[in-house]
Motif scaffolding. Structure first.
Motif, PDB file in Angstrom:
ATOM      1  N   TYR A  26       9.826  57.401  43.975  1.00 49.10           N
ATOM      2  CA  TYR A  26      10.744  56.710  43.068  1.00 49.10           C
ATOM      3  C   TYR A  26      10.337  56.854  41.602  1.00 49.10           C
ATOM      4  O   TYR A  26      11.163  57.110  40.740  1.00 49.10           O
ATOM      5  CB  TYR A  26      10.832  55.225  43.433  1.00 49.10           C
ATOM      6  CG  TYR A  26      11.886  54.913  44.466  1.00 49.10           C
ATOM      7  CD1 TYR A  26      12.165  55.811  45.485  1.00 49.10           C
ATOM      8  CD2 TYR A  26      12.598  53.725  44.438  1.00 49.10           C
ATOM      9  CE1 TYR A  26      13.113  55.537  46.445  1.00 49.10           C
ATOM     10  CE2 TYR A  26      13.559  53.439  45.394  1.00 49.10           C
ATOM     11  CZ  TYR A  26      13.806  54.349  46.401  1.00 49.10           C
ATOM     12  OH  TYR A  26      14.746  54.068  47.342  1.00 49.10           O
TER      13      TYR A  26
ATOM     14  N   CYS B 142      17.767  58.069  55.054  1.00 49.77           N
ATOM     15  CA  CYS B 142      16.518  57.306  55.172  1.00 49.77           C
ATOM     16  C   CYS B 142      15.722  57.808  56.372  1.00 49.77           C
ATOM     17  O   CYS B 142      16.187  57.734  57.510  1.00 49.77           O
ATOM     18  CB  CYS B 142      16.829  55.819  55.329  1.00 49.77           C
ATOM     19  SG  CYS B 142      15.375  54.852  55.703  1.00 49.77           S
ATOM     20  N   MET B 143      14.519  58.298  56.097  1.00 51.16           N
ATOM     21  CA  MET B 143      13.729  58.908  57.158  1.00 51.16           C
ATOM     22  C   MET B 143      13.274  57.892  58.216  1.00 51.16           C
ATOM     23  O   MET B 143      13.533  58.077  59.404  1.00 51.16           O
ATOM     24  CB  MET B 143      12.545  59.646  56.497  1.00 51.16           C
ATOM     25  CG  MET B 143      11.563  60.265  57.418  1.00 51.16           C
ATOM     26  SD  MET B 143      10.192  59.149  57.755  1.00 51.16           S
ATOM     27  CE  MET B 143       9.252  59.242  56.251  1.00 51.16           C
ATOM     28  N   PRO B 144      12.656  56.753  57.839  1.00 49.31           N
ATOM     29  CA  PRO B 144      12.199  55.823  58.890  1.00 49.31           C
ATOM     30  C   PRO B 144      13.349  55.200  59.686  1.00 49.31           C
ATOM     31  O   PRO B 144      13.208  54.977  60.888  1.00 49.31           O
ATOM     32  CB  PRO B 144      11.462  54.733  58.105  1.00 49.31           C
ATOM     33  CG  PRO B 144      11.202  55.293  56.762  1.00 49.31           C
ATOM     34  CD  PRO B 144      12.258  56.294  56.500  1.00 49.31           C
TER      35      PRO B 144
ATOM     36  N   CYS C 137       7.315  57.254  53.014  1.00 51.11           N
ATOM     37  CA  CYS C 137       8.684  57.742  52.904  1.00 51.11           C
ATOM     38  C   CYS C 137       8.990  58.046  51.433  1.00 51.11           C
ATOM     39  O   CYS C 137       8.096  58.046  50.601  1.00 51.11           O
ATOM     40  CB  CYS C 137       9.671  56.739  53.496  1.00 51.11           C
ATOM     41  SG  CYS C 137       9.823  55.266  52.491  1.00 51.11           S
TER      42      CYS C 137
ATOM     43  N   PHE D 284      10.009  56.361  49.120  1.00 56.17           N
ATOM     44  CA  PHE D 284       9.662  55.305  48.177  1.00 56.17           C
ATOM     45  C   PHE D 284       8.537  55.780  47.246  1.00 56.17           C
ATOM     46  O   PHE D 284       8.469  55.406  46.078  1.00 56.17           O
ATOM     47  CB  PHE D 284       9.236  54.062  48.972  1.00 56.17           C
ATOM     48  CG  PHE D 284       9.093  52.826  48.144  1.00 56.17           C
ATOM     49  CD1 PHE D 284       9.840  52.645  46.991  1.00 56.17           C
ATOM     50  CD2 PHE D 284       8.209  51.824  48.523  1.00 56.17           C
ATOM     51  CE1 PHE D 284       9.717  51.501  46.231  1.00 56.17           C
ATOM     52  CE2 PHE D 284       8.066  50.676  47.763  1.00 56.17           C
ATOM     53  CZ  PHE D 284       8.819  50.514  46.606  1.00 56.17           C
TER      54      PHE D 284
ATOM     55  N   GLU E 132      17.100  48.735  56.380  1.00 56.43           N
ATOM     56  CA  GLU E 132      16.149  49.169  55.347  1.00 56.43           C
ATOM     57  C   GLU E 132      16.074  48.105  54.250  1.00 56.43           C
ATOM     58  O   GLU E 132      17.054  47.411  53.963  1.00 56.43           O
ATOM     59  CB  GLU E 132      16.632  50.513  54.782  1.00 56.43           C
ATOM     60  CG  GLU E 132      15.639  51.180  53.862  1.00 56.43           C
ATOM     61  CD  GLU E 132      15.897  50.872  52.389  1.00 56.43           C
ATOM     62  OE1 GLU E 132      15.017  51.185  51.568  1.00 56.43           O
ATOM     63  OE2 GLU E 132      16.954  50.326  52.070  1.00 56.43           O
TER      64      GLU E 132
ATOM     65  N   GLY F 161       9.109  52.851  55.511  1.00 61.13           N
ATOM     66  CA  GLY F 161      10.260  51.941  55.504  1.00 61.13           C
ATOM     67  C   GLY F 161       9.912  50.627  56.168  1.00 61.13           C
ATOM     68  O   GLY F 161       8.878  50.029  55.901  1.00 61.13           O
TER      69      GLY F 161
ATOM     70  N   PRO G  13      19.228  54.787  48.260  1.00 64.67           N
ATOM     71  CA  PRO G  13      18.742  53.780  47.302  1.00 64.67           C
ATOM     72  C   PRO G  13      18.181  54.426  46.030  1.00 64.67           C
ATOM     73  O   PRO G  13      18.273  53.861  44.940  1.00 64.67           O
ATOM     74  CB  PRO G  13      17.644  53.050  48.063  1.00 64.67           C
ATOM     75  CG  PRO G  13      17.968  53.235  49.481  1.00 64.67           C
ATOM     76  CD  PRO G  13      18.603  54.584  49.580  1.00 64.67           C
TER      77      PRO G  13
ATOM     78  N   CYS H  65      17.068  59.820  49.364  1.00 59.05           N
ATOM     79  CA  CYS H  65      17.793  58.807  50.137  1.00 59.05           C
ATOM     80  C   CYS H  65      18.654  58.013  49.153  1.00 59.05           C
ATOM     81  O   CYS H  65      18.360  57.965  47.958  1.00 59.05           O
ATOM     82  CB  CYS H  65      16.833  57.898  50.870  1.00 59.05           C
ATOM     83  SG  CYS H  65      15.549  57.229  49.835  1.00 59.05           S
TER      84      CYS H  65
ATOM     85  N   PRO I 201      20.251  53.248  54.729  1.00 62.97           N
ATOM     86  CA  PRO I 201      20.840  54.201  53.788  1.00 62.97           C
ATOM     87  C   PRO I 201      20.928  55.610  54.357  1.00 62.97           C
ATOM     88  O   PRO I 201      20.087  56.008  55.168  1.00 62.97           O
ATOM     89  CB  PRO I 201      19.866  54.187  52.610  1.00 62.97           C
ATOM     90  CG  PRO I 201      18.965  53.049  52.860  1.00 62.97           C
ATOM     91  CD  PRO I 201      18.936  52.806  54.321  1.00 62.97           C
TER      92      PRO I 201
HETATM   93  S1  SF4 Z   1      12.787  53.330  53.612  1.00 62.87           S
HETATM   94 FE1  SF4 Z   1      14.299  54.952  53.699  1.00 62.87          FE
HETATM   95  S2  SF4 Z   1      15.801  54.455  52.138  1.00 62.87           S
HETATM   96 FE2  SF4 Z   1      13.986  53.222  51.719  1.00 62.87          FE
HETATM   97  S3  SF4 Z   1      12.826  54.472  50.265  1.00 62.87           S
HETATM   98 FE3  SF4 Z   1      12.063  54.999  52.301  1.00 62.87          FE
HETATM   99  S4  SF4 Z   1      13.279  56.784  52.938  1.00 62.87           S
HETATM  100 FE4  SF4 Z   1      14.330  55.836  51.191  1.00 62.87          FE
END
Ligand code: SF4
Length: 600
Positions: A152, A470-472, A147, A149, A315, A441, A107, A105, A467
């Protein structure tokens, strides 16, 4: 015929089948190189040790400049070298794409690329690569998903390796462990001063961020808000960085000092209480808040400018960043004449606590220590009852403390900031459309906030920044079409942010904003008409009462009105009416006119 039957018997036994299957599995594994799979192992990283503190600089980023300056001040106040990364831009995004995995995604690309870009910048300044690896570490939040995140940390490492910074240390904040280096001895200590300092930095950062967007659209002298906020944030940073830490051995009267010196438990207990008091109610801290408030209150504003109120949701990162990561949306909206209502980070933390409580309650039938105790097994019944209560009370205390300290800081900083929204209400409003247990998210928050700000008439338009990839957010976007169908008055616009397409996104926002402007103008005209006064009369009264031009003159909120100008005009009209009644009464023979009558 006979030989065929005997071969059938041969392979019909279980053992033979198993053996043949095993042989075939081995053959295939060998063929595809899977006989010795190379399982992923979390890389063992060099520890950030206590001895290194003096020479190592901690890098971090991802918030607004107000949050980041305050967070940096806390780090510095606790004895660390600390620097914030620049706001991620499009070239950082491209670097993230170049060195990161496919299919992330955006970010991830922005933040990962931003770190790589900064390290490359350090190198271009003549700092050798080995020195960068030794003298810098990156501090960021970690998660286990659901998600992206959760990926990261691995993404940072992967991109750093690809960019030639293999071995660069990434420190994770884990709520379960406190703050530790990913391996080895912690170089970053989660002390009481650090914890309370961070709490204040996050709260005050949120409040200053909310205030700047409430004041700047109405400033009379262009550029004054930015200048004054810079000074106000610096004042707060000075306090967070330079305030002397409370130590009971120094603060106690002379006769008690030896007792605290000899008794560790007594010393630690009083130190915790003293530090807590100093960080929350200490004179120095409150003086700094009040000094910042005075500075901000000196900005001259004109609240009669009609501006559509745009609530930002979406998000977590996309709705906070103030740069290319969301197409510089806040600047754009203000340039187009809107007032932006930003979202505090504190809502997100409140959401996490609310979810923890709801999950604990929901999972208790499975997690309780005794499955089906008989009615007479009182001990087991009690264990089941109090086991859950203990969890709920613990989280409940955290929620109350979080809300209390947030709102207390609001009060000391002028009382104008929006309060935290009740999480129960958000979940209830979202629930018919989005199940609160669907995690990832912002979960149900995007839907809940959209409904909440619309039905309470707190904004003219909701803009969701989400973004690309972004899945959620993709899930909640699907749901929002049902929400918009139900609330016909709603002006809701989801914008998918990515590294490209700024012009296209701005033009879509402009179209929706056009409608919001019409809505805001109609509301204002209706309100002005209801007062029976002209705008000139209102402005004349404001000119005579200078306090109405101050940001921290608090205008009482009238239900059902979203616009700041409409709220203001209604209030000024009430004051004008009261003032007229007062003068009429005071002109009755025999009643003296008090000296203070010049106010109302
Ligand atoms: S909420 Fe969406 S944009 Fe943020 S880290 Fe999760 S998948 Fe990526």
């Amino acid at each position: 015929m006979q030989s065929r039957n005997s071969s059938l018997v041969q392979i019909d036994t279980d053992d033979v089948i198993r053996q043949r299957l095993e042989a075939e599995r081995e053959r295939l594994k060998k063929q595809y190189g899977l006989s010795r799979p190379d399982h992923f192992q979390r890389p063992v990283e060099r520890a950030f040790t206590a001895e290194e503190r003096k020479q190592v600089t901690i890098l971090f980023g991802g918030f607004t400049w107000k949050h980041e300056d305050l967070i940096r001040a806390v780090f510095q106040g606790c004895g660390y070298n600390c620097e914030k990364l620049p706001v991620p831009n499009v070239s950082a995004f491209q670097l993230g794409k170049e060195y990161g995995n496919n299919g992330q995604c955006n970010p991830t690309y922005f933040t990962v690329g931003n770190l790589v870009q900064y390290l490359q910048f350090l190198e271009s300044q003549g700092i050798p690569r080995q020195q960068i690896l030794d003298n810098y570490v990156f501090f960021t939040a970690g998660s286990c998903g659901p998600c992206r995140f959760g990926m990261y940390e691995a993404e940072y490492r992967f991109a750093l390796k690809n960019a030639g910074f293999d071995g660069f240390r990434v420190l994770l904040f884990k709520d379960s462990d406190g703050i530790k280096a990913a391996s080895g001895e912690p170089g970053l200590k989660f002390t009481i001063d650090f914890g309370f300092g961070m709490l204040n930095a996050l709260h005050v950062g949120d409040i200053m961020n909310d205030l700047i967007y409430q004041i700047r659209p109405f400033e009379v002298n262009q550029g004054e808000t930015d200048r004054v906020f810079r000074e106000a944030v610096d004042t707060l940073c000075d306090d967070l960085r330079d305030r002397r830490s409370f130590e009971i051995e120094q603060a106690a009267p002379d006769w008690a000092k030896p007792k605290f010196k000899s008794n560790k438990i007594l010393r630690n207990t009083f130190n915790v209480l003293g530090k807590w008091h100093e960080n929350m109610w200490g004179k120095d801290y409150l003086d700094a808040l009040h000094a910042a408030r005075e500075k901000m209150d000196s900005i001259e504003i004109d609240r009669t400018k009609v501006r559509p109120m745009v609530k930002i949701t979406g998000e977590f990162w996309a709705q906070i960043t103030e740069g290319d990561g969301n197409f510089n949306m806040f600047n754009f909206l203000e340039r187009e004449g809107a007032q932006v209502m930003v979202e505090p980070i504190a809502t997100w933390v409140a959401y996490l606590m609310y979810q923890a409580k709801a999950h604990a309650r929901e999972k208790w039938p499975v997690n309780r220590p005794y499955r089906n105790p008989e009615w007479y097994e009182l001990k087991k019944q009690m264990a089941n009852y109090f086991g859950l209560r203990k969890k709920l009370w613990g989280i409940g205390f955290g929620q109350k403390a979080w809300n209390y300290f947030y709102h207390r800081n609001i009060k000391h900083l002028g009382g104008l900031t929006h309060h935290l929204v009740d999480q129960d209400e958000l979940a209830q409003m979202a629930h018919p459309f989005y199940n609160q247990f669907a995690r990832g998210g912002e979960g149900h928050l995007e839907v809940g906030k959209n409904v909440y700000y619309t039905v309470h008439h707190l904004c003219h338009m909701v803009l969701a920044l989400k973004p690309f990839g972004c899945m959620p957010s993709t899930q909640s976007d699907g749901v929002q079409s049902a929400v918009v169908n139900k609330f016909k008055d709603m002006i809701f616009l989801p914008i998918e942010t990515s590294g490209e397409g700024e012009v296209n996104a701005h033009s879509r926002v402009q179209m929706a904003l056009g409608e919001a402007k019409v809505k805001a103008k109609a509301e204002f005209e209706q309100v002005l008409k209801s007062t029976g006064k002209s705008l000139e009369e209102i402005r004349e009264f404001v000119d005579e009462h200078r306090e109405l031009k101050r940001p921290f003159y608090l205008v009482p909120h009238q239900e059902g009105i979203a616009g700041t100008a409409a709220q203001f005009v209604l209030h000024v009209s009430d004051r004008m009416d009261k003032s007229t009644r007062f003068w009429k009464r005071s002109r009755v023979p025999g009643i003296a006119v008090p000296a203070a009558a010049s106010g109302d």
